[in-house]
Design an enzyme around this catalytic site. Structure first.
Site, PDB file in Angstrom:
ATOM      1  N   ASP A   1      -1.513 122.478 -20.826  1.00 12.95           N
ATOM      2  CA  ASP A   1      -1.536 121.874 -22.157  1.00 12.95           C
ATOM      3  C   ASP A   1      -0.167 121.246 -22.441  1.00 12.95           C
ATOM      4  O   ASP A   1       0.854 121.930 -22.432  1.00 12.95           O
ATOM      5  CB  ASP A   1      -1.839 122.955 -23.196  1.00 12.95           C
TER       6      ASP A   1
ATOM      7  N   SER B   1      -7.107 123.781 -30.710  1.00 11.13           N
ATOM      8  CA  SER B   1      -6.027 122.910 -31.162  1.00 11.13           C
ATOM      9  C   SER B   1      -5.663 123.287 -32.604  1.00 11.13           C
ATOM     10  O   SER B   1      -5.389 124.449 -32.891  1.00 11.13           O
ATOM     11  CB  SER B   1      -6.428 121.443 -31.026  1.00 11.13           C
TER      12      SER B   1
ATOM     13  N   HIS C   1      -5.214 120.095 -22.755  1.00 10.61           N
ATOM     14  CA  HIS C   1      -5.337 120.487 -24.156  1.00 10.61           C
ATOM     15  C   HIS C   1      -6.807 120.693 -24.519  1.00 10.61           C
ATOM     16  O   HIS C   1      -7.557 119.732 -24.695  1.00 10.61           O
ATOM     17  CB  HIS C   1      -4.711 119.428 -25.054  1.00 10.61           C
TER      18      HIS C   1
END
Length: 571
Positions: free
Chosen positions: A452, A213, A489
């Site tokens: 994601d 991330s 994600h």
């Protein structure tokens, strides 16, 4: 590097790493012609008193060591296994009071230093807006079975220069913006290597940077800005265009708001039943494109050509009941997937692929909550010039009323106080120029979930396509990119989201063994690293699949178990 030496290197890995990285130990024989081969790290030990480290370290420039202590074996665990005894060192760098907002700032950090050190340094990039010194264990991926600390790395974690208690308003301070974007890494790296030198009597032989991330963004920025100081870069779901992605998510919220049945709840625009409907329609159209009907879409690119939201999902003729989407919903949702645009049609960010993970629980948070609760503050205070006033700021109102054209201009703007735009301090300055990393023998692995919903896998693919072009059409001798079908994600979703990417990176950097595939497993019932509730009931609890280096796709061999990676080949 001959195959015999690679086999020997693989044989020396712990059994769990062999299991997780099995395919990596069978990589291409010679994929880096003309590039330097970096030597393997050499282990060392620290047998002294951990408390004595404060005196041994001394006073590095602009640094205060606040504590040094022993962490007993088993204090930390991973997948139910105790982490060995190690030393914990904490400190702060560049303490100051801002002349802009009057708040106190520092780069706070912790380092975990194993008694039995493998000779390597791992800089752990953390997620979100940072602001917290999370445990420096170097874990990655869903339900990890290993980590940098477990493997014997010295590991650093930091808050990137601001305290979490400030929330996003730290962005009012221009230096805090720059530290968050890239400068904290530049300041922490020599300090951390100095701590390692003082502890073990030598500097790290090999240094690695990894994260997912925002941590993946940190890794991408490090690959461009600090590649002379790191040998291996590990970037997961890298939001390297994070300001653009945040504006795109606000664009999405505004579109969802037009069809939400409850204005206070964006999730009513695209309910769980409706997202399941679309996910099933994607599977019906795309599942078999890789040769196996198995609940995973491996051929992502072919799926985008095959699937149509307009034609393959029923349009409601009456009330919405979960078996159809209204025409208004399709009109609102389609632009989110095709990619946010300005009023003139200019792209703001990347498109998002249709994939089987659309119905996963994590999608709802990023699509419906994050643009109002997170992206509002990130854009409002950290990314745009000038920032919003902290007094009376209302996140949902900001996001739902913002003009997208204005936000795009503001994340690219500067003024006398904020001399670097967000698109300067948050992103790699030349993302496809990694010549320093390449030419010194460094390597880079990038992975990204196809489902994601906040940082698009298409953005990572576009970056890698650009990297290939910049390197004569092939960057695989120093950088490889792996898509993870179904994964959301960083983890989760109907996916095989448990995999070790650190061990293959080390083997590539130090043994010249390039990963031609990485075996990933599902986290079904009984998984030691943590169960993923979104693993479909029809799957084996330990289903495995190869993750393939882009642009290759895992295709079924035509025979063999659909639950085994051995039945699939990267083509």
């Amino acid at each position: 590097m001959f195959r015999s030496s690679r086999v020997a290197a693989c044989a020396a890995l712990p059994a769990v790493l062999l299991l997780l990285s099995l395919a990596g130990c069978g990589g291409d024989d010679d994929v880096s012609p003309g590039l330097p081969q970096l030597a393997a790290a050499q282990a060392a030990t620290y047998t002294g008193d951990c408390a004595a480290l404060a005196a041994r370290i001394g006073s590095p420039a602009n640094t205060t060591i606040t504590a040094a202590s022993t962490v007993a074996a088993g204090t930390l665990t991973l997948a139910g296994q105790p982490i060995a005894e190690h030393c914990l060192v904490t400190g702060r760098m560049h303490e100051r009071v801002s002349a802009v907002d009057g708040k106190s700032y520092a780069i706070s950090f912790e380092m975990r230093l194993p008694r039995n050190w493998n000779g390597r340094f791992y800089h752990q990039g953390n997620g979100g807006l940072d602001g917290n010194v999370v445990t420096a264990n170097g874990t990655l991926g869903g339900g990890p079975l290993t980590s940098a600390l477990v493997q014997g790395f010295a590991v650093l974690s930091s808050d990137a220069g601001h305290a979490g208690a400030l929330g996003p308003t730290y962005g009012i301070d221009p230096q805090a913006r720059l530290d968050y974007g890239y400068q904290a890494v530049g300041k922490l790296t020599p300090m951390a290597k100095g701590v390692i030198q003082a502890t073990y009597g030598k500097a790290p032989d090999r240094s690695y940077f990894g994260g997912c991330s925002n941590g993946g963004r940190h890794a991408m920025v490090t690959a461009a800005r600090y590649s002379d100081q790191y040998d291996g870069i590990l970037a997961g779901a890298p939001g390297y265009n994070l300001p653009k992605a945040a504006v795109a998510n606000i664009f999405g919220a505004q579109h969802y708001a037009t069809v939400a049945t409850d204005p206070a709840d964006l999730s009513t625009a695209f309910t769980p039943a409706e997202r399941t409907l679309v996910a099933n329609a994607v599977l019906a159209k795309c599942d078999a494109l890789d040769g196996a009907t198995d609940g995973l879409v491996q051929d992502t690119n072919a799926c985008q050509a095959a699937f149509s939201l307009a034609n393959d999902v029923p349009t409601c003729s009456g009330a919405r009941d979960g078996t159809c989407l209204s025409a208004a919903q399709k009109s609102a949702i389609a632009p989110i997937f095709s990619g946010a645009t300005t009023s003139t049609g200019a792209p703001v960010y990347a498109s998002f692929p249709y994939d089987s993970g659309l119905a996963a629980a994590g999608i709802a948070f990023w699509e419906f909550t994050a643009p109002l609760a997170l992206d509002s503050g990130s854009v409002g205070f950290v990314f745009k010039v000038p920032p919003e006033s902290a007094s009376g700021f209302n996140g949902p109102a900001f996001s739902l009323s913002a003009n997208i054209d204005t936000l795009v201009a503001q994340i690219n703007a500067t003024d006398a106080t904020y001399t670097e735009s967000a698109m300067s301090f948050m992103t790699p300055p030349h993302p496809t120029d990694l010549s320093t990393l390449k030419n010194r023998g460094g390597k880079m692995l990038v992975y990204h979930g196809v489902s994601d919903p906040i940082f698009s896998v298409n953005d990572s693919a576009a970056w890698y396509d650009g990297l290939r072009t910049a390197n004569g059409g092939d960057a695989s001798n120093f950088a490889r990119f792996f898509r993870v079908p179904g994964m959301g994600h960083c983890s989760g979703g109907p996916a095989t989201d448990q995999f070790d990417v650190l061990s293959p990176l080390v083997a590539w950097v130090e043994q010249g063994q390039a990963p031609d595939r990485i075996v990933a497993s599902a986290r079904g019932a009984g998984n030691a690293g943590g169960v993923n509730a979104e693993v479909p009931a029809a799957w084996a609890a330990n289903r495995s699949r190869p993750l393939c280096p882009y642009p290759k796709v895992a295709r079924y061999n035509g025979t063999g178990s659909l639950e085994s990676a051995d039945s699939f080949t990267c083509q």
